[in-house]
Design a protein around this motif. Sequence first.
Motif, PDB file in Angstrom:
ATOM      1  N   TRP A 103       0.817  -1.218   0.000  1.00  0.00           N
ATOM      2  CA  TRP A 103       0.000   0.000   0.000  1.00  0.00           C
ATOM      3  C   TRP A 103       0.850   1.267   0.000  1.00  0.00           C
ATOM      4  CZ3 TRP A 103       1.539   2.562   4.198  1.00  0.00           C
ATOM      5  CH2 TRP A 103       1.787   1.873   5.395  1.00  0.00           C
ATOM      6  N   VAL A 104       2.140   1.133   0.238  1.00  0.00           N
ATOM      7  CA  VAL A 104       3.023   2.313   0.227  1.00  0.00           C
ATOM      8  C   VAL A 104       3.038   2.981  -1.145  1.00  0.00           C
ATOM      9  CG1 VAL A 104       5.190   1.190  -0.471  1.00  0.00           C
ATOM     10  CG2 VAL A 104       5.249   3.124   1.125  1.00  0.00           C
ATOM     11  N   PHE A 105       2.651   2.242  -2.201  1.00  0.00           N
ATOM     12  CA  PHE A 105       2.638   2.787  -3.565  1.00  0.00           C
ATOM     13  C   PHE A 105       1.310   3.448  -3.927  1.00  0.00           C
ATOM     14  CE2 PHE A 105       5.740  -0.848  -4.134  1.00  0.00           C
ATOM     15  CZ  PHE A 105       6.859  -0.039  -4.193  1.00  0.00           C
ATOM     16  N   GLN A 106       0.417   3.551  -2.986  1.00  0.00           N
ATOM     17  CA  GLN A 106      -0.940   4.046  -3.245  1.00  0.00           C
ATOM     18  C   GLN A 106      -0.960   5.376  -3.985  1.00  0.00           C
ATOM     19  OE1 GLN A 106      -3.604   3.858   0.219  1.00  0.00           O
ATOM     20  NE2 GLN A 106      -4.195   5.987  -0.176  1.00  0.00           N
ATOM     21  N   ALA A 107      -0.069   6.297  -3.614  1.00  0.00           N
ATOM     22  CA  ALA A 107      -0.082   7.630  -4.225  1.00  0.00           C
ATOM     23  C   ALA A 107       0.595   7.647  -5.602  1.00  0.00           C
ATOM     24  CB  ALA A 107       0.611   8.635  -3.304  1.00  0.00           C
ATOM     25  N   ASP A 154      -3.892   7.803   6.209  1.00  0.00           N
ATOM     26  CA  ASP A 154      -3.867   6.953   7.399  1.00  0.00           C
ATOM     27  C   ASP A 154      -2.537   6.192   7.524  1.00  0.00           C
ATOM     28  OD1 ASP A 154      -4.357   5.460   5.135  1.00  0.00           O
ATOM     29  OD2 ASP A 154      -5.862   4.158   6.059  1.00  0.00           O
ATOM     30  N   LEU A 155      -1.465   6.815   7.089  1.00  0.00           N
ATOM     31  CA  LEU A 155      -0.147   6.172   7.100  1.00  0.00           C
ATOM     32  C   LEU A 155       0.186   5.614   8.479  1.00  0.00           C
ATOM     33  CD1 LEU A 155       2.678   5.623   5.760  1.00  0.00           C
ATOM     34  CD2 LEU A 155       3.351   7.881   6.614  1.00  0.00           C
ATOM     35  N   HIS A 156       0.086   6.449   9.502  1.00  0.00           N
ATOM     36  CA  HIS A 156       0.472   6.008  10.841  1.00  0.00           C
ATOM     37  C   HIS A 156      -0.415   4.864  11.329  1.00  0.00           C
ATOM     38  CE1 HIS A 156       0.558   6.287  15.325  1.00  0.00           C
ATOM     39  NE2 HIS A 156       1.852   6.294  15.088  1.00  0.00           N
ATOM     40  N   ASP A 157      -1.698   4.926  11.042  1.00  0.00           N
ATOM     41  CA  ASP A 157      -2.604   3.852  11.458  1.00  0.00           C
ATOM     42  C   ASP A 157      -2.257   2.547  10.761  1.00  0.00           C
ATOM     43  OD1 ASP A 157      -3.949   5.650  13.058  1.00  0.00           O
ATOM     44  OD2 ASP A 157      -5.557   6.016  11.613  1.00  0.00           O
ATOM     45  N   ARG A 158      -1.928   2.640   9.492  1.00  0.00           N
ATOM     46  CA  ARG A 158      -1.569   1.421   8.745  1.00  0.00           C
ATOM     47  C   ARG A 158      -0.288   0.800   9.299  1.00  0.00           C
ATOM     48  NH1 ARG A 158      -3.365   0.762   3.078  1.00  0.00           N
ATOM     49  NH2 ARG A 158      -5.095   2.175   2.648  1.00  0.00           N
ATOM     50  N   VAL A 159       0.702   1.640   9.564  1.00  0.00           N
ATOM     51  CA  VAL A 159       1.962   1.135  10.113  1.00  0.00           C
ATOM     52  C   VAL A 159       1.746   0.551  11.504  1.00  0.00           C
ATOM     53  CG1 VAL A 159       4.252   1.826  10.937  1.00  0.00           C
ATOM     54  CG2 VAL A 159       3.420   2.646   8.721  1.00  0.00           C
ATOM     55  N   THR A 160       0.920   1.191  12.302  1.00  0.00           N
ATOM     56  CA  THR A 160       0.604   0.675  13.633  1.00  0.00           C
ATOM     57  C   THR A 160      -0.009  -0.716  13.547  1.00  0.00           C
ATOM     58  OG1 THR A 160       0.290   2.891  14.548  1.00  0.00           O
ATOM     59  CG2 THR A 160      -0.773   1.073  15.712  1.00  0.00           C
ATOM     60  N   GLU A 161      -0.904  -0.915  12.584  1.00  0.00           N
ATOM     61  CA  GLU A 161      -1.510  -2.234  12.405  1.00  0.00           C
ATOM     62  C   GLU A 161      -0.468  -3.273  12.030  1.00  0.00           C
ATOM     63  OE1 GLU A 161      -5.255  -4.312  10.002  1.00  0.00           O
ATOM     64  OE2 GLU A 161      -4.791  -2.184   9.717  1.00  0.00           O
ATOM     65  N   GLU A 162       0.498  -2.891  11.208  1.00  0.00           N
ATOM     66  CA  GLU A 162       1.577  -3.825  10.864  1.00  0.00           C
ATOM     67  C   GLU A 162       2.348  -4.264  12.110  1.00  0.00           C
ATOM     68  OE1 GLU A 162       2.716  -5.221   7.834  1.00  0.00           O
ATOM     69  OE2 GLU A 162       0.717  -4.573   7.204  1.00  0.00           O
ATOM     70  N   THR A 163       2.717  -3.285  12.927  1.00  0.00           N
ATOM     71  CA  THR A 163       3.540  -3.608  14.102  1.00  0.00           C
ATOM     72  C   THR A 163       2.797  -4.467  15.110  1.00  0.00           C
ATOM     73  OG1 THR A 163       2.904  -1.585  15.314  1.00  0.00           O
ATOM     74  CG2 THR A 163       4.825  -1.450  13.856  1.00  0.00           C
ATOM     75  N   GLY A 181       7.952   8.600  -2.062  1.00  0.00           N
ATOM     76  CA  GLY A 181       6.890   8.021  -2.876  1.00  0.00           C
ATOM     77  C   GLY A 181       5.505   8.412  -2.417  1.00  0.00           C
ATOM     78  N   TYR A 182       5.340   8.671  -1.129  1.00  0.00           N
ATOM     79  CA  TYR A 182       4.028   9.083  -0.630  1.00  0.00           C
ATOM     80  C   TYR A 182       4.007  10.526  -0.138  1.00  0.00           C
ATOM     81  CZ  TYR A 182       6.219   7.356   3.732  1.00  0.00           C
ATOM     82  OH  TYR A 182       7.087   7.101   4.776  1.00  0.00           O
ATOM     83  N   THR A 183       5.163  11.175  -0.048  1.00  0.00           N
ATOM     84  CA  THR A 183       5.166  12.603   0.297  1.00  0.00           C
ATOM     85  C   THR A 183       5.302  13.489  -0.936  1.00  0.00           C
ATOM     86  OG1 THR A 183       7.574  12.626   0.646  1.00  0.00           O
ATOM     87  CG2 THR A 183       6.188  12.136   2.561  1.00  0.00           C
ATOM     88  N   HIS A 184       5.947  12.988  -2.002  1.00  0.00           N
ATOM     89  CA  HIS A 184       6.154  13.761  -3.235  1.00  0.00           C
ATOM     90  C   HIS A 184       5.824  12.904  -4.463  1.00  0.00           C
ATOM     91  CE1 HIS A 184       8.528  15.919  -0.243  1.00  0.00           C
ATOM     92  NE2 HIS A 184       8.637  16.945  -1.066  1.00  0.00           N
ATOM     93  N   PRO A 185       4.629  12.308  -4.520  1.00  0.00           N
ATOM     94  CA  PRO A 185       4.337  11.384  -5.636  1.00  0.00           C
ATOM     95  C   PRO A 185       4.372  12.044  -7.007  1.00  0.00           C
ATOM     96  CG  PRO A 185       2.345  11.874  -4.394  1.00  0.00           C
ATOM     97  CD  PRO A 185       3.488  12.411  -3.597  1.00  0.00           C
ATOM     98  N   ASP A 186       3.872  13.269  -7.134  1.00  0.00           N
ATOM     99  CA  ASP A 186       3.890  13.945  -8.440  1.00  0.00           C
ATOM    100  C   ASP A 186       5.325  14.203  -8.899  1.00  0.00           C
ATOM    101  OD1 ASP A 186       1.145  13.946  -8.422  1.00  0.00           O
ATOM    102  OD2 ASP A 186       0.963  16.009  -7.687  1.00  0.00           O
TER     103      ASP A 186
END
Length: 309
Positions: A73-77, A208-217, A291-296
């Motif tokens: 999902w890191v490639f979402q943007a 929801d980056l932080h929430d997704r990472v939290t779920e991974e951990t 990749g998710y902070t500067h996708p354009d």
Amino acid sequence: MSWLALFLLWMLANLMLAPWVFERARKEMDRTTRRKAPGGFVKLSQGMTHYQWHGRGRGPIIVMVHGLTTPSWVFQALIPGLTLMGFRVLTYDLCGRGFSDRPTGQQDEAFFLTQLEELLDVLEIDDEISLFGYSMGGAIATAYCAKHLHRVDRLMLLAPAGIIYRTGPLLKICARLGVPGGWLWDILGGWDIRRAALADQDASQIPDLHDRVTEETRTRGYLRSILSSERHMLAHTQETEHRAIAESSVAVISIWAERDTPIPLSAMGKLTEWNRTCYKYEIKGAGHGLGYTHPDDVITPLQEHLREV
């Protein structure tokens, strides 16, 4: 034996058992957890691998390989920009992350290549592909490309590992300490990864980056996989692989972040030594999560590169 000695032994036993208790309390990756997963699953030799197709039609295929701590999902943007360019995009979760299984054993180059090779075989992808690798995924994509030069027409590297890599202080210590390091990582690793995600949250285009990472951990087997990959995959430098790719017909484009800490800009210069025909782009003001902070800003050089080749 005194009551104080018994108390200290009890405390020591609890400390030693803490990682096991924490791991057992984490969510297991099972059918119930996977019900919310998009895409599909295939059974490979290392277990179930989660994958997803993006885009329509039968355009050229890009296979995207994610990094150490964040699943596909890191490639979402980035995916919308790639599909608008006419690509059909395949993403998948590396073993130990996302919705894929968490097998035990060393997560080294052979481990990750086996997963990628088997995935492509099962999905019957026989044509040439483009590979897109981010961070540790850049090292995996490079290793696959060097081994299968006839199957890759383009290698896209986003802040790739395998050249110069500087891990965070906690993970660095844990990777070097053997069994004690594994104990320490089980206790503090989740906090360390969540802290890094929180620092990127405001600039992220994944809301929801932080929430997704939290779920991974909080999923069983994840922290063990991160430490194993750090010890066995990221310790390898890929000069031989990059020089072999340089002598082939594979086009290589690399994109770097000005403020990247794990993959410093000096890695761009080192890659130039190994492959002088490699296209290089630097994104000003970006850090490792570009990749998710500067996708354009990532999509723009890819478009320019594709117009030139």
